[in-house]
Design an enzyme around this catalytic site. Structure first.
Site, mmCIF file in Angstrom:
data_model
loop_
_atom_site.group_PDB
_atom_site.id
_atom_site.type_symbol
_atom_site.label_atom_id
_atom_site.label_comp_id
_atom_site.label_asym_id
_atom_site.label_seq_id
_atom_site.Cartn_x
_atom_site.Cartn_y
_atom_site.Cartn_z
ATOM 1 N N HIS A 15 5.955 -2.249 -2.986
ATOM 2 C CA HIS A 15 6.134 -1.797 -1.608
ATOM 3 C C HIS A 15 7.243 -2.566 -0.904
ATOM 4 O O HIS A 15 7.994 -2.003 -0.111
ATOM 5 C CB HIS A 15 4.818 -1.960 -0.842
ATOM 6 C CG HIS A 15 4.854 -1.408 0.549
ATOM 7 N ND1 HIS A 15 4.720 -0.063 0.825
ATOM 8 C CD2 HIS A 15 5.010 -2.011 1.751
ATOM 9 C CE1 HIS A 15 4.778 0.127 2.123
ATOM 10 N NE2 HIS A 15 4.960 -1.035 2.708
ATOM 11 N N GLU B 151 9.550 5.887 7.392
ATOM 12 C CA GLU B 151 8.629 5.118 6.543
ATOM 13 C C GLU B 151 7.481 6.015 6.091
ATOM 14 O O GLU B 151 7.238 7.085 6.660
ATOM 15 C CB GLU B 151 8.054 3.925 7.320
ATOM 16 C CG GLU B 151 9.046 2.796 7.553
ATOM 17 C CD GLU B 151 9.043 1.792 6.423
ATOM 18 O OE1 GLU B 151 8.399 2.080 5.396
ATOM 19 O OE2 GLU B 151 9.668 0.734 6.564
ATOM 20 N N HIS C 161 3.200 5.983 5.196
ATOM 21 C CA HIS C 161 1.937 5.258 5.336
ATOM 22 C C HIS C 161 0.859 6.084 4.647
ATOM 23 O O HIS C 161 -0.115 6.517 5.261
ATOM 24 C CB HIS C 161 1.617 5.017 6.814
ATOM 25 C CG HIS C 161 1.322 3.586 7.116
ATOM 26 N ND1 HIS C 161 0.319 3.170 7.953
ATOM 27 C CD2 HIS C 161 1.910 2.453 6.686
ATOM 28 C CE1 HIS C 161 0.311 1.844 8.037
ATOM 29 N NE2 HIS C 161 1.266 1.398 7.270
ATOM 30 N N HIS D 240 -1.237 5.598 1.615
ATOM 31 C CA HIS D 240 -2.539 5.093 1.191
ATOM 32 C C HIS D 240 -3.445 4.752 2.378
ATOM 33 O O HIS D 240 -4.633 5.102 2.365
ATOM 34 C CB HIS D 240 -2.358 3.882 0.280
ATOM 35 C CG HIS D 240 -1.881 4.233 -1.100
ATOM 36 N ND1 HIS D 240 -1.208 5.404 -1.372
ATOM 37 C CD2 HIS D 240 -1.971 3.575 -2.288
ATOM 38 C CE1 HIS D 240 -0.917 5.449 -2.664
ATOM 39 N NE2 HIS D 240 -1.372 4.351 -3.238
#
Length: 775
Positions: free
Chosen positions: A30, A124, A126, A128
């Protein structure tokens, strides 16, 4: 682990717990993107399994996407498509005044806006967190990308948000698109997922006073266990505030929210695949957001920037303080007193304080002679700011202390450059040796006999139908700069291709924002070309100039542990490179999220998401008064389909077509324009009727393009009756135009072509387009 073992053997000691946590976070997929940065040996095989070509990349993303941007920067502005050239090296800040001002070097990509200001853009994921707690996951996704903008340069002002959601079909009234039954254990119902991720984005953006102006929703059952949540933010920053670097002796100041256990191991959690037990095991990894805290902090930061009270800033994103301080102190070293970090509650261990991703926190580098003024400013706005250490150590190390005891000490060089990078193996089965554009579906001129039912069914398809129930929850008027809104037309119900905002209200210069997504295309190369072309078409359709457009990539892939899937990722990167160079449009930022798959604990089935690349486009528009929208304007005007003359049009041909459409719009020849994408030309024409309330008398579509073909490079445009010889402009060149109908005052959609005749009222079109999903 061997590299870590060797490092500490050289130090003559065992690692501490906090040192291992720091390395785990900093070296996670990540944070460091080690797959896309790895060396790759690619084998291209034919259908019989024979190797027909081999390619090697020392660093996959550097040698493809980064290299294409560097090449375009070298060419300068006013890009023209040329043959692809190999170029190597990581792109940093441009060394000359150029369109690209900072790419792949800061928290967001930055392009020139005008002589004094720049705009930055970041998207970006998000995924999970949103799978196990959709409201909190999406809300903190928005908060995090806003902080990316605040952490770009010496702080940009957030001016617009975007969002894209990929989820499984949620079920509906009537037939078709039923939710997978039964749902795998541990999976939240996709209807609940979508409702709550929308609510999270809504609440965070609205409360911060940032308009949410552009986005998309895509349904596919393969997202059932692993939904995708993309959150983006655009910012405005003075061009003289782009540079930043902490100085030796600067205070490390943490500002904003307090630190708690929420978000611990968020980076490592996001780097793994999901299972049925993750909701229990990693509930603590989902941060708890507070938009008002971030709004207050943002206001203080922008004031402090203008007073020149700090020398560098970044956000506490993945990895929390460990990443923020570690990145800022890379060149100087840093010493941190962890017991000075403000906490939400007592009882956190020092390593939890260090790696927590609790929200609404920024780290600033503050000169000693500016510290008092910064702290007073923060206190005056009721924003907490605390000194937790200083930048600069004797040996350029990261020194961590807790209650006057050293708990960790790491070499900055080892932390940032010690990760061993593997050479990955990748395999591709060659379907098309050429790099040119290939059509998604074979062209067909056959009209279905039940064309009315077919058209209405397409309009009602969840991937095409109106997303008004989402859009109207977002405030897209706040800040007063919205020019073209997500819904357009007299009744504000038509689907805009892109949004246009005016960041500076004393100027008519604007910014267009759009996106492209095509996960339904199995071939990764063609999928990427389609997504890039759609994103470009969306912003060109409202008036953006292809010479002033930049794009972002967001890769969401299943596990790439097998060579075939890794090969698909390589082909996607190659497509990004080829398209960027052909179109002359640079990538300026990006993000990747791998291991997006879910293992059903009851059946053992692994549900892998489709290879998904979101392309976000941003374009600078000289004069927003020249923009056009997609709703029809005047009865009597002609409606034209403009697209590639050949079914095998090259990328250079498509680029020329985008420039041509821009010239027509800039010249005032086009009254309305719409991207012909999902559902093809007839669906696009129907949407133009829905948006305007006017009708169309259609006579057909051009021979090379079928009525429902989804083909890159195609536009539907309305031309006023008094424009002379419009078709004459298309006698030569790679693009063709054909008049497919005339606009009528009567709200009816009449089609007579190839022996098929159908009439549909615009109200029927609108009813179908509102969709059958029951929200």
């Amino acid at each position: 682990m061997k590299a870590i073992q060797a490092y500490f053997q050289k130090q003559g000691r065992e690692p501490t717990d906090i040192e291992l946590e720091t390395l785990a976070q900093t070296w996670s997929e990540h944070c460091v993107h080690k797959t896309l940065k790895s060396a790759v040996d690619l084998e291209v095989r034919d259908a019989s399994g024979n190797v027909v070509e081999s390619r090697h990349y020392d660093n996959l993303i550097r040698d493809t996407i980064f290299a294409s941007t560097q090449e375009l920067i070298r060419r300068g502005t006013g890009y023209q498509p040329v043959e692809t050239e190999e170029s190597h090296g990581l792109v940093a800040h441009a060394t000359k005044q150029d369109f690209c001002l900072s790419v792949f070097a800061d928290n967001a990509g930055v392009i020139a806006f005008d002589e004094t200001d720049a705009v930055c853009f970041k998207v970006e994921t998000h995924n999970h967190p949103s799978a196990i707690e959709p409201y909190g996951g999406s809300a903190t996704g928005v908060g995090g990308v806003i902080r990316d903008i605040l952490g770009t340069g010496l702080a940009a002002k957030p001016i617009a948000n975007t969002d894209v959601f990929c989820v499984a079909f949620p079920g509906e009234r009537g037939s078709g698109f039923r939710v997978r039954n039964p749902l795998p254990a541990g999976v939240i119902h996709p209807k609940r997922i979508l409702q709550r991720v929308v609510a999270g984005v809504r609440d965070y953006g609205n409360r911060m006073g940032i308009p949410t102006v552009n986005g998309a929703v895509y349904f596919d059952d393969r997202y059932v266990g692993n939904p995708l949540v993309f959150c983006g933010c655009v910012g405005l920053i003075p061009r003289d505030k782009l540079g930043k670097q902490p100085n030796r002796g600067d205070a490390i100041v943490v500002m904003g929210g307090r630190t708690g256990r929420d978000g611990i191991h968020g980076a490592t959690f996001s780097s793994a695949e999901l299972t049925a037990t993750h909701a229990d095991e990693f509930s603590h990894a989902v941060q708890i957001g507070n938009a008002i805290t971030e709004k207050k902090m943002a206001d203080v930061i922008l004031q402090a920037r203008d007073r020149k009270l700090f020398t560098a800033i970044t956000d506490c994103g993945a990895g929390g303080l460990s990443s923020a301080v570690g990145e800022m102190g890379e060149k100087l070293g840093a010493s941190v007193e962890l017991d000075k970090v403000p906490l939400k509650y007592a009882g956190l261990r020092y390593d939890e304080i260090w790696i927590s991703e609790a929200q609404e926190r920024m780290v600033l580098s503050v000169p000693s002679n500016k510290l008092d003024e910064l702290l007073k400013l923060s206190a005056s706005e009721d924003v907490e700011a605390t000194v937790i250490g200083h930048f600069g150590t004797e040996k350029r190390e990261l020194a961590l202390n807790f209650r006057e005891q050293e708990v960790g000490r790491l070499s900055m060089d080892f932390l940032h450059h010690g990760l061993p990078m593997p050479t990955r193996k990748a395999t591709v089965v060659d379907r098309s040796r050429g790099m040119g554009y290939q059509p998604m579906n074979p062209a067909t001129t056959d009209l279905p006999k039940n064309i009315k039912d077919h058209l209405l069914a397409l309009l009602a398809h969840p991937n095409i139908a109106s997303k008004h129930w989402i859009i109207r929850q977002y405030d897209h008027e706040v800040q007063g700069g919205s020019v073209i809104k997500p819904l357009t037309g007299p009744l504000q119900i038509g689907p805009s291709d892109a949004a246009v905002i005016r960041p500076k209200l004393d100027s008519y210069r604007g910014v267009a924002i759009g996106c492209g997504l095509a996960p339904h295309i199995d071939d990764p190369y063609e999928m990427v070309l389609a997504a890039i072309d759609e994103a470009i078409r969306n912003v060109v359709a409202v008036g953006a100039d292809p010479a002033r457009i930049a794009i972002l990539d967001n890769f969401c892939w299943p596990s790439v542990d097998d060579e075939r899937t890794m090969g698909s990722l390589v082909r996607a990167c190659e497509a990004c490179r080829d398209a960027a160079l052909a179109y002359g449009i640079p990538f300026i930022s990006g993000k990747d999220s791998l291991h997006n798959q879910f293992t059903d604990s009851e059946t053992g089935q692994v549900i892998r998401i489709p290879n998904t690349l979101l392309i976000s486009a941003i374009g600078v528009i000289e004069d927003v008064r020249k923009c056009v929208t997609m709703d029809l304007k005047e009865p009597g005007g002609g409606l034209y389909l403009i697209g590639p003359r050949s079914t095998n049009a090259s990328l250079a041909d498509l680029a020329a077509g985008h420039r041509l459409i821009h010239q027509l719009i800039a010249g005032g020849l086009v009254a309305s324009c719409h991207d012909a994408s999902e559902g093809g030309p007839l669906v696009a024409a129907a949407e133009m009727c829905i948006a305007s309330g006017m009708g169309l008398r259609l006579s057909g579509v051009p021979p090379a393009i079928g009525p429902f073909d989804e083909r890159s490079g195609c536009y539907i445009v309305e031309v006023m009756p008094n424009v002379p010889d419009f078709l004459g402009r298309f006698q030569h060149g790679p693009y063709a135009a054909i008049e497919i109908g005339r606009i009528t005052a009567e709200p009816a959609f009449d089609l007579t072509a190839a022996g098929v005749s159908a009439q549909v009222s615009v109200s029927q079109l609108a009813t179908a387009w509102r969709g059958t999903l029951d929200w």
